[in-house]
Design a protein around this motif. Structure first.
Motif, mmCIF file in Angstrom:
data_model
loop_
_atom_site.group_PDB
_atom_site.id
_atom_site.type_symbol
_atom_site.label_atom_id
_atom_site.label_comp_id
_atom_site.label_asym_id
_atom_site.label_seq_id
_atom_site.Cartn_x
_atom_site.Cartn_y
_atom_site.Cartn_z
ATOM 1 N N ILE A 54 147.549 23.743 31.673
ATOM 2 C CA ILE A 54 146.303 23.936 32.413
ATOM 3 C C ILE A 54 145.116 23.906 31.455
ATOM 4 O O ILE A 54 144.209 23.107 31.600
ATOM 5 N N CYS A 55 145.136 24.805 30.466
ATOM 6 C CA CYS A 55 144.010 24.889 29.530
ATOM 7 C C CYS A 55 144.413 25.704 28.301
ATOM 8 O O CYS A 55 145.455 26.351 28.287
ATOM 9 N N TYR A 56 143.576 25.678 27.309
ATOM 10 C CA TYR A 56 143.735 26.451 26.080
ATOM 11 C C TYR A 56 143.380 27.912 26.363
ATOM 12 O O TYR A 56 142.450 28.181 27.124
ATOM 13 N N VAL A 57 144.098 28.867 25.768
ATOM 14 C CA VAL A 57 143.879 30.290 26.063
ATOM 15 C C VAL A 57 142.487 30.791 25.705
ATOM 16 O O VAL A 57 142.039 31.793 26.260
ATOM 17 N N SER A 97 139.688 28.935 26.071
ATOM 18 C CA SER A 97 138.704 28.076 26.736
ATOM 19 C C SER A 97 137.926 28.882 27.775
ATOM 20 O O SER A 97 138.352 29.954 28.214
ATOM 21 N N GLN A 98 136.798 28.341 28.198
ATOM 22 C CA GLN A 98 136.002 29.020 29.227
ATOM 23 C C GLN A 98 136.772 29.097 30.538
ATOM 24 O O GLN A 98 136.672 30.090 31.256
ATOM 25 N N ASP A 99 137.563 28.072 30.874
ATOM 26 C CA ASP A 99 138.392 28.146 32.084
ATOM 27 C C ASP A 99 139.378 29.305 31.999
ATOM 28 O O ASP A 99 139.597 30.015 32.981
ATOM 29 N N ALA A 100 139.979 29.511 30.834
ATOM 30 C CA ALA A 100 140.902 30.635 30.669
ATOM 31 C C ALA A 100 140.171 31.954 30.896
ATOM 32 O O ALA A 100 140.679 32.845 31.585
ATOM 33 N N PHE A 101 138.970 32.090 30.332
ATOM 34 C CA PHE A 101 138.199 33.320 30.486
ATOM 35 C C PHE A 101 137.787 33.552 31.939
ATOM 36 O O PHE A 101 137.777 34.679 32.414
ATOM 37 N N ASN A 102 137.454 32.488 32.645
ATOM 38 C CA ASN A 102 136.951 32.616 34.015
ATOM 39 C C ASN A 102 138.039 32.798 35.066
ATOM 40 O O ASN A 102 137.798 33.434 36.094
ATOM 41 N N TYR A 103 139.205 32.218 34.837
ATOM 42 C CA TYR A 103 140.214 32.159 35.894
ATOM 43 C C TYR A 103 141.533 32.875 35.591
ATOM 44 O O TYR A 103 142.349 33.046 36.493
ATOM 45 N N PHE A 104 141.764 33.255 34.357
ATOM 46 C CA PHE A 104 143.056 33.822 33.969
ATOM 47 C C PHE A 104 142.856 35.103 33.172
ATOM 48 O O PHE A 104 141.803 35.320 32.593
#
Length: 136
Positions: A44-47, A49-56
């Motif tokens: 999905i993404c790098y741990v 990454s901003q996506d990781a911070f926002n969604y996980f």
């Protein structure tokens, strides 16, 4: 830096990820391999990454949903809102607090950005910061 094995979705992730289009509902558990969050479809993404911070959120301790709720609530509480006379007071508390200082990115001396450790912080630290800035 600690390597985590489990992450959990804290807000529906419906986006184009590294593995293609993904639709992961709130509460979906994922794993981490080589610092990448992985679901059944792939990377999905790098741990960090901003996506990781926002969604996980890191979930090795089973508190990922609460950790995610607190990090998002703290960030939201510190957002500037129009006609908010206490905005700077909240930030002044954060800047001067030693617990908060652990979670400031060091590469920005005059601007506060939360670091990777903030998003993986122990619940006690996040509860402390939430109380400090007035999260209800």
């Amino acid at each position: 830096m600690q390597i985590y094995n489990k992450y959990i979705v804290i807000m529906r992730y419906k986006k184009l990820a590294q593995c293609g289009n993904v639709n992961l509902p709130y509460g979906t558990e994922c794993v981490v391999i080589d610092k990448h969050i992985i679901c059944d479809k792939g990377i999905i993404c790098y741990v960090a990454s901003q996506d990781a911070f926002n969604y996980f959120s890191q979930n090795d301790d089973g508190n990922g949903l609460e950790r995610g709720r607190l990090t998002q609530a703290i960030i939201k509480r510190l957002d500037r809102k129009e006609h908010d006379p206490t905005y700077q007071d909240r930030w002044d508390k954060v800047w001067s607090d030693p617990v908060c200082q652990k979670y400031k990115r060091s590469d920005f001396a005059d601007h506060w950005l939360w670091n990777y450790d903030f998003y993986n912080a122990p619940l006690l630290d996040l509860q402390y910061i939430a109380k400090l800035v007035g999260v209800k």
